[in-house]
Design an enzyme around this catalytic site. Sequence first.
Site, PDB file in Angstrom:
ATOM      1  N   PRO A  43       0.839  -1.196   0.000  1.00  0.00           N
ATOM      2  CA  PRO A  43       0.000   0.000   0.000  1.00  0.00           C
ATOM      3  C   PRO A  43       0.879   1.254   0.000  1.00  0.00           C
ATOM      4  O   PRO A  43       1.854   1.328   0.741  1.00  0.00           O
ATOM      5  CB  PRO A  43      -0.796  -0.114   1.304  1.00  0.00           C
ATOM      6  CG  PRO A  43      -0.722  -1.550   1.688  1.00  0.00           C
ATOM      7  CD  PRO A  43       0.553  -2.085   1.134  1.00  0.00           C
ATOM      8  N   ALA A  93      10.494   3.217  -1.710  1.00  0.00           N
ATOM      9  CA  ALA A  93      11.817   2.584  -1.756  1.00  0.00           C
ATOM     10  C   ALA A  93      11.736   1.224  -2.442  1.00  0.00           C
ATOM     11  O   ALA A  93      12.605   0.863  -3.243  1.00  0.00           O
ATOM     12  CB  ALA A  93      12.379   2.431  -0.341  1.00  0.00           C
ATOM     13  N   ALA A  94      10.673   0.467  -2.144  1.00  0.00           N
ATOM     14  CA  ALA A  94      10.555  -0.875  -2.724  1.00  0.00           C
ATOM     15  C   ALA A  94      10.336  -0.809  -4.231  1.00  0.00           C
ATOM     16  O   ALA A  94      10.904  -1.609  -4.983  1.00  0.00           O
ATOM     17  CB  ALA A  94       9.420  -1.638  -2.042  1.00  0.00           C
ATOM     18  N   ASP A 104      14.732   3.528   5.110  1.00  0.00           N
ATOM     19  CA  ASP A 104      13.749   2.820   4.268  1.00  0.00           C
ATOM     20  C   ASP A 104      14.447   2.042   3.161  1.00  0.00           C
ATOM     21  O   ASP A 104      14.067   0.901   2.858  1.00  0.00           O
ATOM     22  CB  ASP A 104      12.747   3.803   3.653  1.00  0.00           C
ATOM     23  CG  ASP A 104      11.751   4.317   4.677  1.00  0.00           C
ATOM     24  OD1 ASP A 104      12.027   4.185   5.884  1.00  0.00           O
ATOM     25  OD2 ASP A 104      10.709   4.864   4.274  1.00  0.00           O
TER      26      ASP A 104
HETATM   27  C1  MEV Z   1      10.018   6.980   7.257  1.00  0.00           C
HETATM   28  O1  MEV Z   1       9.693   5.618   6.987  1.00  0.00           O
HETATM   29  C2  MEV Z   1      10.978   7.099   8.396  1.00  0.00           C
HETATM   30  C3  MEV Z   1      11.366   8.526   8.794  1.00  0.00           C
HETATM   31  O2  MEV Z   1      12.227   8.403   9.911  1.00  0.00           O
HETATM   32  C4  MEV Z   1      12.049   9.258   7.676  1.00  0.00           C
HETATM   33  C5  MEV Z   1      13.451   8.741   7.363  1.00  0.00           C
HETATM   34  O3  MEV Z   1      14.019   7.969   8.112  1.00  0.00           O
HETATM   35  O4  MEV Z   1      13.997   9.206   6.331  1.00  0.00           O
HETATM   36  C6  MEV Z   1      10.151   9.333   9.237  1.00  0.00           C
END
Ligand code: MEV
Length: 321
Positions: free
Chosen positions: A104, A113-114, A155
Amino acid sequence: MHEPERGAHGSAHAKTILLGEHAVVYGRPAIAFPVRSLTLTAHARAVDGPLRLSTPYHHGSIAAVDDGTAPREEHLAEAALRHTLDALGVAHDGVDVTVTGRIPAARGLGSSAAVASAISVAVARLHGIDLTYEARFELVQFVERIAHGSPSGLDAHATMSPGPIRFESGVARPLVDTWLPPLVIADTGVAGHTAAAVASVRALRTTDKRGVDAAFDAIAALVEGAHTDLRTGDATALGARMNACHSILSDLGVSSPELDTLVDAAHTGGALGAKLTGGGQGGCVIALAPTPADVPALARSLTEAGARGVWPVNGGEEEAA
Ligand code: MEV
């Protein structure tokens, strides 16, 4: 390098952050787990003619991406495709990429990222190249910068790593021989935008640097404690740390009424701890079940409380499928 193929594929999975989001952007540690039940696979084929791209988020030609009507994930997919072709030093044509599977979008699960990860691997393989981990990471980070502005790199690593990781100041290390806590991810159904959430924390820090840095230090201490809990298998302590983290993240302004509702439902449903996961301001929560046997009942409570999707992590995936 081997002979180029007519078709190639690449895959990546979703991720969930156990503890450490937001603070990780400022050099504090974080722990993340792969979500293997949510994966994407990119299939790249050599074709005659212009680039073609199709993803679960949108079906159409690159022209639809260019005319601005395609959703955000499609733009990120196109950026991944074009940037990979640039890195390979080849022309922007003659490739058809189809991404299948499902993560999602905009739920803090690492979909951007995926998508980038799967596409870069598939397109490089189509040109006869198996990307190194570092090269793949750089390609994904390029797209993450478009998606998030100043991504920590968590990520990108978490969607590429086969197991849990601890990430700090740009370095990801696998967590080996760790207890795998029985977690359930629950989706509010509301899109969360990591870039906006990160920007709001940054804005808060400009007005209250001392307070926000103290919050980040408190999160860092929870991550350190959780690292020990994962070694010793202390579910009760880990749950308490997750609860404490959610309350700090709420104070930082990245929770939402929908996230709080699911956190409350997790507690009612017997969770030892629950918190938002990812950027927040929408997206998902993760909840810790006391034992793997409690996962289905916890997942049911979250669904009854309005979760639009629930995904067990670290066991129970088959039962939920
Ligand atoms: C996003 O999945 C995680 C955050 O810490 C942003 C990041 O690490 O770049 C909010």
